[in-house]
Design an enzyme around this catalytic site. Sequence first.
Site, PDB file in Angstrom:
ATOM      1  N   TYR A 157      -4.621  15.000  -3.546  1.00 36.46           N
ATOM      2  CA  TYR A 157      -4.173  14.745  -4.925  1.00 36.46           C
ATOM      3  C   TYR A 157      -4.721  15.811  -5.870  1.00 36.46           C
ATOM      4  CZ  TYR A 157      -2.563  10.096  -3.553  1.00 36.46           C
ATOM      5  OH  TYR A 157      -1.892   9.054  -2.963  1.00 36.46           O
ATOM      6  N   LYS A 187       1.750  10.821   2.419  1.00 33.29           N
ATOM      7  CA  LYS A 187       0.861  11.970   2.372  1.00 33.29           C
ATOM      8  C   LYS A 187      -0.395  11.656   3.190  1.00 33.29           C
ATOM      9  CE  LYS A 187      -2.431  10.756   0.591  1.00 33.29           C
ATOM     10  NZ  LYS A 187      -3.361   9.611   0.792  1.00 33.29           N
TER      11      LYS A 187
HETATM   12  P1  NDP Z   1      -3.662   1.013   6.890  1.00 36.28           P
HETATM   13  O1  NDP Z   1      -4.710   1.172   7.912  1.00 36.28           O
HETATM   14  O2  NDP Z   1      -3.843  -0.072   5.874  1.00 36.28           O
HETATM   15  O3  NDP Z   1      -2.241   0.770   7.575  1.00 36.28           O
HETATM   16  C1  NDP Z   1      -1.750   1.570   8.599  1.00 36.28           C
HETATM   17  C2  NDP Z   1      -0.820   0.720   9.463  1.00 36.28           C
HETATM   18  O4  NDP Z   1      -0.295   1.555  10.486  1.00 36.28           O
HETATM   19  C3  NDP Z   1      -1.503  -0.418  10.201  1.00 36.28           C
HETATM   20  O5  NDP Z   1      -1.617  -1.591   9.423  1.00 36.28           O
HETATM   21  C4  NDP Z   1      -0.594  -0.618  11.383  1.00 36.28           C
HETATM   22  O6  NDP Z   1       0.518  -1.390  10.972  1.00 36.28           O
HETATM   23  C5  NDP Z   1      -0.055   0.786  11.656  1.00 36.28           C
HETATM   24  N1  NDP Z   1      -0.674   1.449  12.812  1.00 36.28           N
HETATM   25  C6  NDP Z   1      -0.009   1.888  13.900  1.00 36.28           C
HETATM   26  N2  NDP Z   1      -0.834   2.474  14.773  1.00 36.28           N
HETATM   27  C7  NDP Z   1      -2.075   2.389  14.238  1.00 36.28           C
HETATM   28  C8  NDP Z   1      -3.353   2.803  14.684  1.00 36.28           C
HETATM   29  N3  NDP Z   1      -3.526   3.443  15.852  1.00 36.28           N
HETATM   30  N4  NDP Z   1      -4.415   2.563  13.900  1.00 36.28           N
HETATM   31  C9  NDP Z   1      -4.261   1.943  12.711  1.00 36.28           C
HETATM   32  N5  NDP Z   1      -3.062   1.529  12.231  1.00 36.28           N
HETATM   33  C10 NDP Z   1      -1.972   1.733  12.995  1.00 36.28           C
HETATM   34  O7  NDP Z   1      -3.485   2.416   6.182  1.00 36.28           O
HETATM   35  P2  NDP Z   1      -2.879   2.742   4.755  1.00 36.28           P
HETATM   36  O8  NDP Z   1      -1.731   1.860   4.491  1.00 36.28           O
HETATM   37  O9  NDP Z   1      -3.971   2.778   3.763  1.00 36.28           O
HETATM   38  O10 NDP Z   1      -2.394   4.260   4.971  1.00 36.28           O
HETATM   39  C11 NDP Z   1      -1.224   4.555   5.701  1.00 36.28           C
HETATM   40  C12 NDP Z   1      -0.669   5.903   5.220  1.00 36.28           C
HETATM   41  O11 NDP Z   1      -0.363   5.797   3.842  1.00 36.28           O
HETATM   42  C13 NDP Z   1      -1.663   7.064   5.343  1.00 36.28           C
HETATM   43  O12 NDP Z   1      -0.978   8.217   5.703  1.00 36.28           O
HETATM   44  C14 NDP Z   1      -2.226   7.207   3.939  1.00 36.28           C
HETATM   45  O13 NDP Z   1      -2.643   8.525   3.642  1.00 36.28           O
HETATM   46  C15 NDP Z   1      -1.043   6.813   3.087  1.00 36.28           C
HETATM   47  N6  NDP Z   1      -1.418   6.240   1.795  1.00 36.28           N
HETATM   48  C16 NDP Z   1      -0.787   6.720   0.674  1.00 36.28           C
HETATM   49  C17 NDP Z   1      -1.115   6.235  -0.551  1.00 36.28           C
HETATM   50  C18 NDP Z   1      -0.402   6.723  -1.760  1.00 36.28           C
HETATM   51  O14 NDP Z   1      -0.804   6.358  -2.865  1.00 36.28           O
HETATM   52  N7  NDP Z   1       0.643   7.512  -1.624  1.00 36.28           N
HETATM   53  C19 NDP Z   1      -2.167   5.229  -0.725  1.00 36.28           C
HETATM   54  C20 NDP Z   1      -2.724   4.759   0.516  1.00 36.28           C
HETATM   55  C21 NDP Z   1      -2.364   5.265   1.722  1.00 36.28           C
HETATM   56  P3  NDP Z   1       1.198  -2.483  11.939  1.00 36.28           P
HETATM   57  O15 NDP Z   1       0.146  -3.529  12.129  1.00 36.28           O
HETATM   58  O16 NDP Z   1       2.353  -2.922  11.148  1.00 36.28           O
HETATM   59  O17 NDP Z   1       1.574  -1.790  13.204  1.00 36.28           O
END
Ligand code: NDP
Length: 384
Positions: A237, A141
């Site tokens: 949410y 989401k």
């Molecule tokens: P993070 O920033 O921690 O992780 C995102 C990951 O995406 C990065 O670590 C990287 O992984 C990859 N990535 C690829 N391109 C980019 C870019 N241009 N900039 C940054 N990261 C990039 O985010 P979250 O994990 O917190 O959030 C990711 C998704 O999950 C969002 O859509 C958020 O809304 C959702 N979310 C949902 C939750 C829930 O409870 N359902 C809780 C938290 C987040 P790599 O290094 O492997 O390429």
Amino acid sequence: MKNISRRSFVNKFGMGVGASVIMTTLPSFMVETEKTAIPYTGKKINIALCGLGIYAKRVAESMQGSEYCNLAGIVTGTPAKAIQWKEQYNIPEKNIYNYQNFDEIVKNKDIDMVYVILPNSLHKEFVVRSAKAGKHVITEKPMAITVKDCEEMIKACNDNSVQLAVGYRLHYEPTHLEIKRLGQEKVFGQVRYIESSLGYKTYDTIAKPPVDVNNPAHWRLNKKLSGGGPLMDLGIYCIQACRYILGEEPISVTAQFGTVNDKKRFSETEESISWQMVFPSGAMANCNSSVGYNIDRTYAAADAGSFELSPGLSYGPYEGKSTNGPIKFAPIKQQQKQLDEISKLLLENKKLPVHITGEEGLKDIKVINAIYKAAETGKKVLLS
Ligand code: NDP
């Protein structure tokens, strides 16, 4: 969404073998609806996580011990993470992809589903690419940042006969199922008014070091990547809670951006936002979301009583009460339950329930868009 035919289902799971094998194999993973004492030992859904950030870590941890799915692959742009995850989760080299070679996953019969956990604006591209590769998809989401993107994602999945889910973990959480029941079954009569707010000053305190959404380099502050501020990330949410307590869709919204305390950090996205929704029954909701302060509560006032959760929208454990007494359920591994239930349905070749699919994600984005429009124009926005 199209039903997956028995044949395409069999092909999808790499079982294009003789009919006798199909006949003897299929029933073994036609999983029983009720959990039995006998552990399930049939075919599991093999999932590849795409984007290994904070939430992917949480999902991976929660998946350990899953009954109907495996963490089988990863997609990452960070080579060091590929090495670390491969070792930690015993992921075969052939199931590791980066964003450039990802489309080769079409040839990989050992991956059944991709779970997209990337920054919001990247969800669309990877959902579409996954669908074209013949993989079922879960996207985090918010589903995407525009209505058009959501529609393209749904179409791509339909066109390729794969199913699309959105990561609505709370749809599997007992406390939330209870407030949904209290509202929709009108246990205290018609719900007339809801307040729902979610805000974090520091985003994820469980991460080490905690993720600070106020870090100017964070993608959540970049509108191109996030699509918006706390409304997109957290307010969704609150919208969801109102929608599933009432079982109705809002017909109009008004909204106001909050005070911007740090103009440098919040030059592209809002720091706080308040909005109001009116529903067909006449019920009203007053909601708020922020990355400037901490808040996490949902309160529903009905004709003959009330119910509330605080905290209620974060990861839990949740505290709740109603006119009848406490609302308290043992915490569960939310992501495990969510992925097991989705996987079980896929194994049974059944359609996912609409409330967790792309259609549901699209509804949220329509409401979010209307709220932004209302905040920008200062006018009431009608939703059809
Ligand atoms: P993070 O920033 O921690 O992780 C995102 C990951 O995406 C990065 O670590 C990287 O992984 C990859 N990535 C690829 N391109 C980019 C870019 N241009 N900039 C940054 N990261 C990039 O985010 P979250 O994990 O917190 O959030 C990711 C998704 O999950 C969002 O859509 C958020 O809304 C959702 N979310 C949902 C939750 C829930 O409870 N359902 C809780 C938290 C987040 P790599 O290094 O492997 O390429």
